[in-house]
Motif scaffolding. Structure first.
Motif, PDB file in Angstrom:
ATOM      1  N   PRO A   5      -7.251  13.271  -1.906  1.00 47.05           N
ATOM      2  CA  PRO A   5      -7.546  11.990  -1.247  1.00 47.05           C
ATOM      3  C   PRO A   5      -6.309  11.102  -1.232  1.00 47.05           C
ATOM      4  O   PRO A   5      -5.477  11.157  -2.137  1.00 47.05           O
ATOM      5  N   ALA A   6      -6.200  10.280  -0.210  1.00 43.84           N
ATOM      6  CA  ALA A   6      -5.045   9.390  -0.062  1.00 43.84           C
ATOM      7  C   ALA A   6      -4.998   8.362  -1.182  1.00 43.84           C
ATOM      8  O   ALA A   6      -6.023   7.963  -1.727  1.00 43.84           O
ATOM      9  N   ARG A   7      -3.796   7.954  -1.501  1.00 44.75           N
ATOM     10  CA  ARG A   7      -3.568   6.910  -2.507  1.00 44.75           C
ATOM     11  C   ARG A   7      -4.285   5.629  -2.088  1.00 44.75           C
ATOM     12  O   ARG A   7      -4.225   5.220  -0.932  1.00 44.75           O
ATOM     13  N   GLU A  12      -3.332   5.844   5.038  1.00 46.15           N
ATOM     14  CA  GLU A  12      -4.321   6.910   5.199  1.00 46.15           C
ATOM     15  C   GLU A  12      -5.657   6.542   4.569  1.00 46.15           C
ATOM     16  O   GLU A  12      -6.713   6.849   5.124  1.00 46.15           O
ATOM     17  N   ALA A  13      -5.646   5.883   3.412  1.00 42.66           N
ATOM     18  CA  ALA A  13      -6.898   5.439   2.784  1.00 42.66           C
ATOM     19  C   ALA A  13      -7.580   4.393   3.660  1.00 42.66           C
ATOM     20  O   ALA A  13      -8.799   4.439   3.860  1.00 42.66           O
ATOM     21  N   LEU A  14      -6.796   3.469   4.205  1.00 40.96           N
ATOM     22  CA  LEU A  14      -7.333   2.431   5.090  1.00 40.96           C
ATOM     23  C   LEU A  14      -8.009   3.057   6.311  1.00 40.96           C
ATOM     24  O   LEU A  14      -9.141   2.705   6.656  1.00 40.96           O
ATOM     25  N   ASP A  41       1.899   1.898   2.169  1.00 46.89           N
ATOM     26  CA  ASP A  41       2.382   3.244   1.855  1.00 46.89           C
ATOM     27  C   ASP A  41       1.828   4.185   2.907  1.00 46.89           C
ATOM     28  O   ASP A  41       0.657   4.109   3.288  1.00 46.89           O
ATOM     29  N   HIS A  42       2.682   5.084   3.390  1.00 39.91           N
ATOM     30  CA  HIS A  42       2.318   6.037   4.443  1.00 39.91           C
ATOM     31  C   HIS A  42       2.631   7.440   3.925  1.00 39.91           C
ATOM     32  O   HIS A  42       3.762   7.723   3.537  1.00 39.91           O
ATOM     33  N   ARG A  43       1.627   8.286   3.864  1.00 41.58           N
ATOM     34  CA  ARG A  43       1.806   9.636   3.324  1.00 41.58           C
ATOM     35  C   ARG A  43       2.721  10.444   4.229  1.00 41.58           C
ATOM     36  O   ARG A  43       2.538  10.492   5.441  1.00 41.58           O
ATOM     37  N   ALA A  44       3.709  11.075   3.629  1.00 45.42           N
ATOM     38  CA  ALA A  44       4.659  11.897   4.373  1.00 45.42           C
ATOM     39  C   ALA A  44       4.343  13.366   4.139  1.00 45.42           C
ATOM     40  O   ALA A  44       4.701  13.933   3.115  1.00 45.42           O
ATOM     41  N   ILE A  45       3.651  13.962   5.079  1.00 46.27           N
ATOM     42  CA  ILE A  45       3.377  15.396   5.025  1.00 46.27           C
ATOM     43  C   ILE A  45       4.084  15.996   6.223  1.00 46.27           C
ATOM     44  O   ILE A  45       3.787  15.662   7.361  1.00 46.27           O
ATOM     45  N   GLY A  46       5.046  16.832   5.958  1.00 47.19           N
ATOM     46  CA  GLY A  46       5.821  17.428   7.045  1.00 47.19           C
ATOM     47  C   GLY A  46       6.165  18.858   6.720  1.00 47.19           C
ATOM     48  O   GLY A  46       5.302  19.661   6.378  1.00 47.19           O
ATOM     49  N   VAL A  47       7.441  19.163   6.778  1.00 47.88           N
ATOM     50  CA  VAL A  47       7.899  20.527   6.523  1.00 47.88           C
ATOM     51  C   VAL A  47       7.587  20.938   5.091  1.00 47.88           C
ATOM     52  O   VAL A  47       7.157  22.045   4.831  1.00 47.88           O
ATOM     53  N   TYR A  59       4.996   9.537  -0.412  1.00 51.21           N
ATOM     54  CA  TYR A  59       4.690   8.323   0.355  1.00 51.21           C
ATOM     55  C   TYR A  59       5.970   7.563   0.673  1.00 51.21           C
ATOM     56  O   TYR A  59       6.896   7.535  -0.139  1.00 51.21           O
ATOM     57  N   VAL A  60       6.003   6.968   1.855  1.00 50.68           N
ATOM     58  CA  VAL A  60       7.093   6.080   2.252  1.00 50.68           C
ATOM     59  C   VAL A  60       6.466   4.757   2.668  1.00 50.68           C
ATOM     60  O   VAL A  60       5.345   4.721   3.163  1.00 50.68           O
ATOM     61  N   SER A  61       7.202   3.685   2.456  1.00 50.93           N
ATOM     62  CA  SER A  61       6.713   2.372   2.844  1.00 50.93           C
ATOM     63  C   SER A  61       6.936   2.183   4.343  1.00 50.93           C
ATOM     64  O   SER A  61       7.991   2.534   4.864  1.00 50.93           O
ATOM     65  N   THR A  62       5.945   1.637   5.042  1.00 51.54           N
ATOM     66  CA  THR A  62       6.079   1.439   6.485  1.00 51.54           C
ATOM     67  C   THR A  62       5.301   0.212   6.943  1.00 51.54           C
ATOM     68  O   THR A  62       4.341  -0.191   6.302  1.00 51.54           O
TER      69      THR A  62
END
Length: 99
Positions: A5-7, A12-14, A41-47, A59-62
């Protein structure tokens, strides 16, 4: 891969708590919702994604409204599967020889 689950308090939680389904957001530069101008905070799921780092990483701040003109939120996805497999050198163009 199952993602935890998102932080709490993250973008993502919002979205999960308030929308809960796939959604496309497009907003104007002015007169937009307050949460688009809030630092989240924005979850960074990528490579690379490491679930074991979820509590202190990933997570990165955005500020969503400043970073994007539109945002596609997907509640659930699955891994992409290639249509067919190709060798890496299969589509390398050959050099033409001058005659």
């Amino acid at each position: 891969m199952a993602v935890p689950p998102a932080r709490s308090g993250s973008l993502e939680a919002l979205l999960h708590d308030n929308v809960g389904e796939d959604a496309l957001f497009v907003w104007p530069r002015r007169g937009r919702a307050e949460w688009l101008d809030r630092r989240l905070d924005h979850r960074a799921i990528g490579v690379v994604y490491r679930p074991e780092r979820e509590k202190w990483g990933n997570y990165v701040s955005t500020v969503l409204g400043d970073r994007y003109d539109a945002f596609l939120y997907l509640e659930e996805t699955s891994a992409l599967q290639p249509l067919h497999l190709e060798r890496a050198d299969e589509h390398v163009p050959r050099l033409a020889h001058a005659v």
